[in-house]
Scaffold this motif. Structure first.
Motif, PDB file in Angstrom:
ATOM      1  N   HIS A  13      35.317  -9.224  18.008  1.00  0.00           N
ATOM      2  CA  HIS A  13      35.775 -10.068  18.885  1.00  0.00           C
ATOM      3  C   HIS A  13      36.504 -11.325  18.251  1.00  0.00           C
ATOM      4  CE1 HIS A  13      33.161  -8.003  21.811  1.00  0.00           C
ATOM      5  NE2 HIS A  13      32.222  -8.009  20.706  1.00  0.00           N
ATOM      6  N   PRO A  14      37.715 -11.504  18.277  1.00  0.00           N
ATOM      7  CA  PRO A  14      38.394 -12.745  17.653  1.00  0.00           C
ATOM      8  C   PRO A  14      38.110 -13.722  18.366  1.00  0.00           C
ATOM      9  CG  PRO A  14      39.864 -11.632  19.086  1.00  0.00           C
ATOM     10  CD  PRO A  14      38.708 -10.703  19.308  1.00  0.00           C
ATOM     11  N   THR A  15      37.693 -14.874  17.605  1.00  0.00           N
ATOM     12  CA  THR A  15      37.609 -16.301  17.876  1.00  0.00           C
ATOM     13  C   THR A  15      38.492 -17.032  18.154  1.00  0.00           C
ATOM     14  OG1 THR A  15      36.203 -16.728  15.748  1.00  0.00           O
ATOM     15  CG2 THR A  15      35.038 -15.788  17.465  1.00  0.00           C
ATOM     16  N   SER A  16      39.443 -16.813  17.208  1.00  0.00           N
ATOM     17  CA  SER A  16      40.764 -17.598  17.057  1.00  0.00           C
ATOM     18  C   SER A  16      41.737 -16.657  16.275  1.00  0.00           C
ATOM     19  CB  SER A  16      40.594 -18.961  16.090  1.00  0.00           C
ATOM     20  OG  SER A  16      40.139 -18.530  14.520  1.00  0.00           O
ATOM     21  N   LYS A  17      42.774 -17.258  15.830  1.00  0.00           N
ATOM     22  CA  LYS A  17      43.949 -16.347  15.006  1.00  0.00           C
ATOM     23  C   LYS A  17      43.388 -15.692  13.647  1.00  0.00           C
ATOM     24  CE  LYS A  17      48.632 -16.477  13.637  1.00  0.00           C
ATOM     25  NZ  LYS A  17      49.850 -17.154  13.478  1.00  0.00           N
ATOM     26  N   ARG A  18      42.749 -16.522  13.173  1.00  0.00           N
ATOM     27  CA  ARG A  18      42.095 -16.175  11.802  1.00  0.00           C
ATOM     28  C   ARG A  18      40.748 -15.515  11.746  1.00  0.00           C
ATOM     29  NH1 ARG A  18      45.130 -18.244   7.397  1.00  0.00           N
ATOM     30  NH2 ARG A  18      46.846 -19.642   7.860  1.00  0.00           N
ATOM     31  N   ASN A  19      40.117 -16.119  12.780  1.00  0.00           N
ATOM     32  CA  ASN A  19      38.402 -15.874  12.775  1.00  0.00           C
ATOM     33  C   ASN A  19      37.940 -14.629  13.596  1.00  0.00           C
ATOM     34  OD1 ASN A  19      38.531 -17.954  11.171  1.00  0.00           O
ATOM     35  ND2 ASN A  19      37.670 -19.356  12.500  1.00  0.00           N
ATOM     36  N   LEU A  51      39.686 -14.745   7.934  1.00  0.00           N
ATOM     37  CA  LEU A  51      40.738 -13.586   7.385  1.00  0.00           C
ATOM     38  C   LEU A  51      42.215 -13.958   7.609  1.00  0.00           C
ATOM     39  CD1 LEU A  51      38.908 -10.553   8.553  1.00  0.00           C
ATOM     40  CD2 LEU A  51      38.899 -11.420   6.558  1.00  0.00           C
ATOM     41  N   PRO A  52      42.613 -15.050   6.654  1.00  0.00           N
ATOM     42  CA  PRO A  52      42.105 -15.529   5.597  1.00  0.00           C
ATOM     43  C   PRO A  52      41.590 -17.009   5.903  1.00  0.00           C
ATOM     44  CG  PRO A  52      44.588 -15.935   5.363  1.00  0.00           C
ATOM     45  CD  PRO A  52      44.026 -15.125   6.842  1.00  0.00           C
ATOM     46  N   PHE A  53      41.259 -17.784   4.909  1.00  0.00           N
ATOM     47  CA  PHE A  53      40.830 -19.253   5.281  1.00  0.00           C
ATOM     48  C   PHE A  53      42.182 -19.703   5.720  1.00  0.00           C
ATOM     49  CE2 PHE A  53      37.739 -18.429   1.703  1.00  0.00           C
ATOM     50  CZ  PHE A  53      36.640 -18.568   2.507  1.00  0.00           C
ATOM     51  N   SER A  54      42.018 -20.891   6.316  1.00  0.00           N
ATOM     52  CA  SER A  54      43.024 -21.887   6.995  1.00  0.00           C
ATOM     53  C   SER A  54      43.923 -22.450   5.881  1.00  0.00           C
ATOM     54  CB  SER A  54      42.530 -22.804   7.831  1.00  0.00           C
ATOM     55  OG  SER A  54      41.754 -23.842   7.209  1.00  0.00           O
ATOM     56  N   PHE A  55      43.098 -22.672   4.877  1.00  0.00           N
ATOM     57  CA  PHE A  55      44.186 -23.259   3.500  1.00  0.00           C
ATOM     58  C   PHE A  55      44.540 -22.284   2.657  1.00  0.00           C
ATOM     59  CE2 PHE A  55      39.704 -23.120   2.784  1.00  0.00           C
ATOM     60  CZ  PHE A  55      39.462 -22.676   1.348  1.00  0.00           C
TER      61      PHE A  55
END
Length: 378
Positions: free
Chosen positions: A248-254, A306-310
């Motif tokens: 389940h995606p919790t955000s664009k990256r998570n 996936l991946p980290f925001s930085f």
């Protein structure tokens, strides 16, 4: 098998890759550029091969290569991403092995081939059977091991597949080595070797688009396998396998993912084909087979960045799991539930296909376990 050290040659190359790439010429530059740069266009097949290096007390130094082939049927990006993943290794103790996993989708998902192959000469640590085995002084079973398991599935309706399943496992050239300064183990069924062929069927629901990195989707499988002397097996037993995974995606990256997994066997089950707790997929941190019995129920959850925001390439995970084994389903007990948990590092190996290399560290009361693979654990 507890890894005291894990040296990852690939990650060393990845970390210095941008610096090496600036140098002129040289074979090392070409290897690094090939490894860290995904130049294939969407829909086109991609292939990577990279080295791994590890150490454990049981194997000494282990040298290996991992390779991954990714493709879509007819090079059509609307088709699901298929993968063939291979891993070979050799150790300073003259142990070796070849692993091969496949998840291949046909055009328009009409066919789905899901399976794995294992051949290895590798020690199997044996702690006994049951939910309360001691972790002290396991026996060492040195043997050649062959596994061939394949499902050939046909689409029934969109995302639902049905088809036959075959499982062949053979253990030969076996030596059961009792631990020193230990009262010894009663040799289990199958410890002198044997072969077993199982036939059955699998029903699979799968709406994932990327098997190796599921950002959204559900996979569910229930299968039945029967092993019988009339099929050429040395033992008479049967089993039901259950595997449900959801992301389940919790955000664009998570992504938040969970899995429920179960094996339920009855009959004269050899020790190496029992439900085995641990390994690189579920209950990371436990040696594969640390606890074994005829039945196991396990669950895990994982949060992935996936991946980290930085970062454009590096990501990470945290995960937790619990499992229990028992001789019969009605004998599952709360007091026998074993927990595990850990963290992982991710490196985006195929940016255009969203495939990560994973390094996981799983922790248990008995110590850590380290795992290096392509793609997520589930």
């Amino acid at each position: 098998m507890k890894y005291k050290y894990l040296l990852i040659l690939l990650l060393a190359l990845l970390s210095c890759g941008p610096l090496i790439a600036q140098e002129k010429g040289g074979w090392l530059k070409r290897i690094v550029q090939k490894t860290v740069t995904d130049t294939t266009s969407p829909g086109k097949p991609s292939f990577r091969i990279y080295p791994t290096l590890a150490y454990s007390p049981e194997t000494s130094f282990e040298f290996g290569f991992s390779s991954l082939l990714l493709f879509q049927a007819k090079n059509d990006t609307l088709n699901r991403l298929s993968e063939v993943n291979a891993f070979t290794f050799i150790t300073l103790e003259a142990q070796y092995g070849i692993w091969l996993d496949n998840a291949i989708y046909g055009d328009n998902d009409n066919w789905f081939f899901l399976g794995k192959t294992r051949f290895q000469r590798f020690p199997l640590l044996y702690y006994g059977i049951g939910p309360e085995t001691s972790g002290d002084e396991p026996a060492l079973i040195d043997a050649n091991y062959l596994l061939l398991r394949q499902r050939v599935l046909r689409k029934v309706v969109p995302n639902l597949f049905l088809g036959p399943e075959i499982d062949y496992q053979q253990l030969y050239n076996t030596r059961f080595n009792q631990p020193k300064d230990h009262q010894g183990y009663e040799q289990p069924l199958g410890s002198s070797g044997g072969r077993n062929l199982g036939l059955g069927a699998a029903l699979v629901y799968d709406n994932r688009h990327n098997v190796l990195n599921v950002r959204k989707g559900l996979f569910g499988e229930i299968s039945f396998l029967k092993y019988h002397p009339s099929l050429g097996s040395d033992h008479n037993f049967q089993g039901v396998n259950l595997d449900v995974r959801s992301a389940h995606p919790t955000s664009k990256r998570n992504v938040l993912a969970w899995q429920v997994y179960g094996n339920f066997f009855s009959g004269d089950v050899p020790f190496n084909q029992m439900a085995l707790m641990g390994g690189e997929m579920i209950m990371r941190g436990f040696y594969y087979g640390r606890y074994r019995d005829k039945n196991m129920l396990a669950a895990q959850a994982e949060h992935r960045w996936l991946p980290f925001s930085f970062s454009k390439r590096f990501g990470g995970t945290v995960f937790a799991a619990a499992a229990v084994v028992a001789p019969r389903v009605n004998e599952f007990s709360w007091k026998h539930i074993r927990p595990s948990g850990g963290v992982g590092l991710r490196y985006l190996l195929f940016p255009k296909k969203d495939i990560f290399l994973r390094l996981d560290v799983g922790f248990t009361k008995e110590g850590p376990g380290f795992y290096l693979f392509t793609g997520e654990a589930f």
